[in-house]
Write a protein that holds these residues in place. Structure first.
Motif, PDB file in Angstrom:
ATOM      1  N   LEU A 223       0.826  -1.207   0.000  1.00 17.43           N
ATOM      2  CA  LEU A 223       0.000   0.000   0.000  1.00 17.43           C
ATOM      3  C   LEU A 223       0.860   1.256   0.000  1.00 17.43           C
ATOM      4  N   PRO A 224       0.375   2.342  -0.602  1.00 15.86           N
ATOM      5  CA  PRO A 224       1.042   3.633  -0.375  1.00 15.86           C
ATOM      6  C   PRO A 224       0.987   3.956   1.113  1.00 15.86           C
ATOM      7  N   THR A 225       2.135   4.294   1.675  1.00 17.74           N
ATOM      8  CA  THR A 225       2.253   4.414   3.135  1.00 17.74           C
ATOM      9  C   THR A 225       2.929   5.718   3.508  1.00 17.74           C
ATOM     10  N   LEU A 226       2.288   6.451   4.403  1.00 22.22           N
ATOM     11  CA  LEU A 226       2.871   7.663   4.958  1.00 22.22           C
ATOM     12  C   LEU A 226       3.317   7.380   6.376  1.00 22.22           C
ATOM     13  N   LEU A 227       4.595   7.593   6.653  1.00 24.14           N
ATOM     14  CA  LEU A 227       5.168   7.427   7.993  1.00 24.14           C
ATOM     15  C   LEU A 227       5.348   8.809   8.615  1.00 24.14           C
ATOM     16  N   ILE A 228       4.843   8.996   9.822  1.00 23.94           N
ATOM     17  CA  ILE A 228       4.961  10.280  10.519  1.00 23.94           C
ATOM     18  C   ILE A 228       5.590  10.026  11.884  1.00 23.94           C
ATOM     19  N   TRP A 229       6.630  10.797  12.211  1.00 22.83           N
ATOM     20  CA  TRP A 229       7.396  10.558  13.440  1.00 22.83           C
ATOM     21  C   TRP A 229       7.752  11.893  14.086  1.00 22.83           C
ATOM     22  N   GLY A 230       8.040  11.866  15.349  1.00 24.19           N
ATOM     23  CA  GLY A 230       8.604  13.009  16.044  1.00 24.19           C
ATOM     24  C   GLY A 230      10.046  12.722  16.414  1.00 24.19           C
ATOM     25  N   ASP A 231      10.928  13.691  16.247  1.00 21.10           N
ATOM     26  CA  ASP A 231      12.349  13.423  16.489  1.00 21.10           C
ATOM     27  C   ASP A 231      12.680  13.324  17.975  1.00 21.10           C
ATOM     28  N   ARG A 232      11.718  13.675  18.847  1.00 15.08           N
ATOM     29  CA  ARG A 232      11.953  13.584  20.283  1.00 15.08           C
ATOM     30  C   ARG A 232      11.028  12.551  20.936  1.00 15.08           C
ATOM     31  N   ASP A 233      10.608  11.591  20.155  1.00 12.21           N
ATOM     32  CA  ASP A 233       9.754  10.526  20.673  1.00 12.21           C
ATOM     33  C   ASP A 233      10.603   9.620  21.565  1.00 12.21           C
ATOM     34  N   HIS A 234      10.372   9.654  22.883  1.00  7.01           N
ATOM     35  CA  HIS A 234      11.214   8.851  23.759  1.00  7.01           C
ATOM     36  C   HIS A 234      10.691   7.432  23.921  1.00  7.01           C
ATOM     37  N   LEU A 235       9.566   7.111  23.262  1.00  8.32           N
ATOM     38  CA  LEU A 235       9.096   5.727  23.252  1.00  8.32           C
ATOM     39  C   LEU A 235       9.657   4.928  22.097  1.00  8.32           C
ATOM     40  N   LEU A 236       9.883   5.596  20.963  1.00  2.00           N
ATOM     41  CA  LEU A 236      10.225   4.895  19.729  1.00  2.00           C
ATOM     42  C   LEU A 236      11.524   5.458  19.146  1.00  2.00           C
ATOM     43  N   PRO A 237      12.482   4.600  18.835  1.00  2.00           N
ATOM     44  CA  PRO A 237      13.727   5.094  18.229  1.00  2.00           C
ATOM     45  C   PRO A 237      13.496   5.582  16.806  1.00  2.00           C
ATOM     46  N   LEU A 238      14.081   6.719  16.473  1.00  2.00           N
ATOM     47  CA  LEU A 238      13.920   7.301  15.142  1.00  2.00           C
ATOM     48  C   LEU A 238      14.524   6.396  14.069  1.00  2.00           C
ATOM     49  N   GLU A 239      15.503   5.596  14.449  1.00  3.83           N
ATOM     50  CA  GLU A 239      16.102   4.664  13.488  1.00  3.83           C
ATOM     51  C   GLU A 239      15.055   3.733  12.882  1.00  3.83           C
ATOM     52  N   THR A 240      14.033   3.374  13.657  1.00  6.03           N
ATOM     53  CA  THR A 240      12.981   2.509  13.140  1.00  6.03           C
ATOM     54  C   THR A 240      12.239   3.184  11.996  1.00  6.03           C
ATOM     55  N   ALA A 241      12.019   4.491  12.104  1.00  9.19           N
ATOM     56  CA  ALA A 241      11.329   5.227  11.047  1.00  9.19           C
ATOM     57  C   ALA A 241      12.097   5.125   9.732  1.00  9.19           C
ATOM     58  N   HIS A 242      13.398   5.346   9.784  1.00  5.14           N
ATOM     59  CA  HIS A 242      14.204   5.283   8.561  1.00  5.14           C
ATOM     60  C   HIS A 242      14.279   3.861   8.014  1.00  5.14           C
ATOM     61  N   ARG A 243      14.310   2.885   8.910  1.00  5.76           N
ATOM     62  CA  ARG A 243      14.333   1.486   8.455  1.00  5.76           C
ATOM     63  C   ARG A 243      13.029   1.123   7.757  1.00  5.76           C
ATOM     64  N   LEU A 244      11.910   1.574   8.293  1.00  8.63           N
ATOM     65  CA  LEU A 244      10.624   1.299   7.656  1.00  8.63           C
ATOM     66  C   LEU A 244      10.517   2.006   6.308  1.00  8.63           C
ATOM     67  N   GLU A 245      11.028   3.225   6.237  1.00  9.39           N
ATOM     68  CA  GLU A 245      10.990   3.952   4.963  1.00  9.39           C
ATOM     69  C   GLU A 245      11.772   3.197   3.890  1.00  9.39           C
TER      70      GLU A 245
END
Length: 285
Positions: A223-245
């Motif tokens: 599916l077309p997928t939009l990933l939205i993240w906050g750079d100061r999310d202390h629950l989720l590592p930002l590295e996961t966002a880039h890996r999913l992208e």
């Protein structure tokens, strides 16, 4: 609380396959396609109160209460909906069937995004047309060993923190004071004061933490997928966002600066424009 929005949302109870206990969602709009919002754990439909109205002119908009959250009643059928991600995945299948539309754009935050992610992995993706994952809880910073502590935490003890002061110390409810009025905060807290609901949420939280990494298989999402993240999310590592992208073939990523776990709260105007542009691009002409 969503009844105060313009246009006002109507509260909908609809039958579910789970014994006699219905789904609950908030709904407005009359478009030919449907946007379904799914909130995170220890939240409910009003989590999207700043995001839903701008879409109502073009889409049917549904903001569902997850099991045990908000006004949901389906959690009262524990044999059919256990407090696990797998149990809620079956719940989501039934919810989409009950909504009944052939073109659905799924927008999930945190736990809701985790459910959307796993629904999109399946070969039978219908009726999904697009996927928006906001801070998906696929890989938490919380140690897996904490699952046992959460599971053993008595709900009466947890209830001590379900007040205006205690809730501001928690994510995903660590929102800017200016974004939530006192009345809104009280409405947000009300379901968390219900012992049976809170117990379900705690057991669900333990299951979330115990799994570790739930992001495997992202490359199979078509599916077309939009990933939205906050750079100061202390629950989720930002590295996961880039890996999913990198892994999801049709993914795009937007990272909000100086933003925590709830971009739709921290930057509502920018968030709404981003989401509206994405949905317009992938809606049927």
């Amino acid at each position: 609380m969503l009844t105060s929005l313009n246009p006002p949302f109507r509260s909908v109870y609809t039958p579910s396959p789970f014994q006699m206990h219905p789904f609950h969602w908030w709904e407005c709009g009359q478009g030919t396609e449907t946007v379904v919002f799914l909130h995170g754990i220890m939240a409910h439909a009003m989590a999207f109160r700043l995001a839903v109205s701008p879409l109502a002119a073009r889409f049917r908009v549904i903001v569902a209460d997850l099991p045990a959250h908000g006004r949901d009643q389906t959690f009262r059928s524990p044999d059919d909906i256990p407090p696990t991600v797998q149990g809620l995945s079956r719940w989501l299948d039934a919810l989409l069937a009950s909504i009944g539309d052939s073109r659905v754009h799924l927008v999930g935050h945190s736990l809701g995004a985790t459910l959307g992610f796993h629904r999109a992995l399946r070969a039978d993706r219908a009726p999904l047309q697009s996927l928006t994952l906001i801070s998906p809880g696929l890989k938490l910073r919380t140690p897996r060993q904490a699952a046992g502590l959460i599971k053993r935490l008595p709900s009466p003890l947890a209830q001590l923190g379900m007040n205006r002061l205690g809730i501001r110390l928690l994510e995903p409810l660590q929102w800017r004071r200016a974004r939530m009025t006192t009345d809104e905060l009280d409405a947000y807290l009300e379901p968390l004061k219900h012992p049976a609901r809170l117990d379900f949420m705690l057991r669900l939280a333990a299951d979330l933490v115990a799994a570790g990494d739930r992001s495997q298989g992202a490359e199979h999402i078509a599916l077309p997928t939009l990933l939205i993240w906050g750079d100061r999310d202390h629950l989720l590592p930002l590295e996961t966002a880039h890996r999913l992208e990198r892994a999801i073939p049709r993914a795009s990523l937007h990272v909000f600066n100086a933003c925590g776990h709830c971009p739709m709260e921290d930057y509502p105007d920018d968030f709404n424009r981003l989401l509206a542009d994405f949905l317009a691009l992938h809606a049927h002409p």
